[in-house]
Design a protein around this motif. Structure first.
Motif, PDB file in Angstrom:
ATOM      1  N   TYR A  20       7.240  12.397  24.958  1.00  0.00           N
ATOM      2  CA  TYR A  20       6.892  12.405  26.379  1.00  0.00           C
ATOM      3  C   TYR A  20       6.804  10.988  26.930  1.00  0.00           C
ATOM      4  CZ  TYR A  20       5.903  17.407  26.223  1.00  0.00           C
ATOM      5  OH  TYR A  20       6.006  18.773  26.093  1.00  0.00           O
ATOM      6  N   GLU A  21       6.188  10.103  26.148  1.00  0.00           N
ATOM      7  CA  GLU A  21       6.078   8.708  26.584  1.00  0.00           C
ATOM      8  C   GLU A  21       7.453   8.075  26.728  1.00  0.00           C
ATOM      9  OE1 GLU A  21       4.307   4.443  25.048  1.00  0.00           O
ATOM     10  OE2 GLU A  21       3.527   6.274  24.147  1.00  0.00           O
ATOM     11  N   ASP A  75       5.279  14.634  19.563  1.00  0.00           N
ATOM     12  CA  ASP A  75       5.382  15.143  20.940  1.00  0.00           C
ATOM     13  C   ASP A  75       4.905  14.109  21.953  1.00  0.00           C
ATOM     14  OD1 ASP A  75       6.415  17.538  20.082  1.00  0.00           O
ATOM     15  OD2 ASP A  75       4.516  18.641  20.249  1.00  0.00           O
ATOM     16  N   CYS A  76       3.794  13.476  21.645  1.00  0.00           N
ATOM     17  CA  CYS A  76       3.223  12.456  22.532  1.00  0.00           C
ATOM     18  C   CYS A  76       4.225  11.332  22.785  1.00  0.00           C
ATOM     19  CB  CYS A  76       1.946  11.895  21.905  1.00  0.00           C
ATOM     20  SG  CYS A  76       1.242  10.507  22.771  1.00  0.00           S
ATOM     21  N   TYR A  77       4.842  10.820  21.730  1.00  0.00           N
ATOM     22  CA  TYR A  77       5.776   9.712  21.890  1.00  0.00           C
ATOM     23  C   TYR A  77       7.090  10.139  22.531  1.00  0.00           C
ATOM     24  CZ  TYR A  77       2.523   6.725  19.450  1.00  0.00           C
ATOM     25  OH  TYR A  77       1.415   5.999  19.103  1.00  0.00           O
ATOM     26  N   ASN A  94       7.171   3.424  17.927  1.00  0.00           N
ATOM     27  CA  ASN A  94       6.086   4.361  17.629  1.00  0.00           C
ATOM     28  C   ASN A  94       6.636   5.707  17.172  1.00  0.00           C
ATOM     29  OD1 ASN A  94       4.062   2.532  18.254  1.00  0.00           O
ATOM     30  ND2 ASN A  94       3.965   3.150  20.388  1.00  0.00           N
ATOM     31  N   ASP A 144       1.860  16.400  16.624  1.00  0.00           N
ATOM     32  CA  ASP A 144       1.267  16.119  17.935  1.00  0.00           C
ATOM     33  C   ASP A 144       1.628  14.717  18.420  1.00  0.00           C
ATOM     34  OD1 ASP A 144       0.089  18.622  18.142  1.00  0.00           O
ATOM     35  OD2 ASP A 144      -1.785  17.957  17.202  1.00  0.00           O
ATOM     36  N   LEU A 145       1.621  13.765  17.506  1.00  0.00           N
ATOM     37  CA  LEU A 145       1.987  12.401  17.884  1.00  0.00           C
ATOM     38  C   LEU A 145       3.477  12.285  18.198  1.00  0.00           C
ATOM     39  CD1 LEU A 145      -0.147  10.171  15.500  1.00  0.00           C
ATOM     40  CD2 LEU A 145      -0.416  10.503  17.958  1.00  0.00           C
TER      41      LEU A 145
END
Length: 70
Positions: A47-48, A43-45, A32, A40-41
């Motif tokens: 963190y994930e 950053d999201c991935y 991903n 933003d995505l």
């Protein structure tokens, strides 16, 4: 005594299964992250990915600890 061993084996099996699921989740997070361009995505991935890596390390350490105690 036999029931204790069964409980340990069952717990060990659950840990191993969870480790395999976490390894798949880790691969998914990497995939991903490689396929997004939105900040933003990204950053999201990230963190994930960090979260799944921490879970993987925890499960691996738990399995090693259990193997050493047997």
């Amino acid at each position: 005594m036999l029931q204790e061993e069964y409980a340990k084996d069952k717990h060990y099996t659950l840990l191993k299964d969870d480790l395999h699921q976490t390894a798949r989740a880790l691969q998914d997070a990497y995939n991903n992250l490689e396929n997004v361009v939105d900040p933003d995505l990204i950053d999201c991935y990230i963190y994930e990915l960090n979260s799944v890596q921490m879970r993987y390390k925890f499960l691996l350490a738990s399995i090693k600890k259990m193997e050493l105690s047997q």
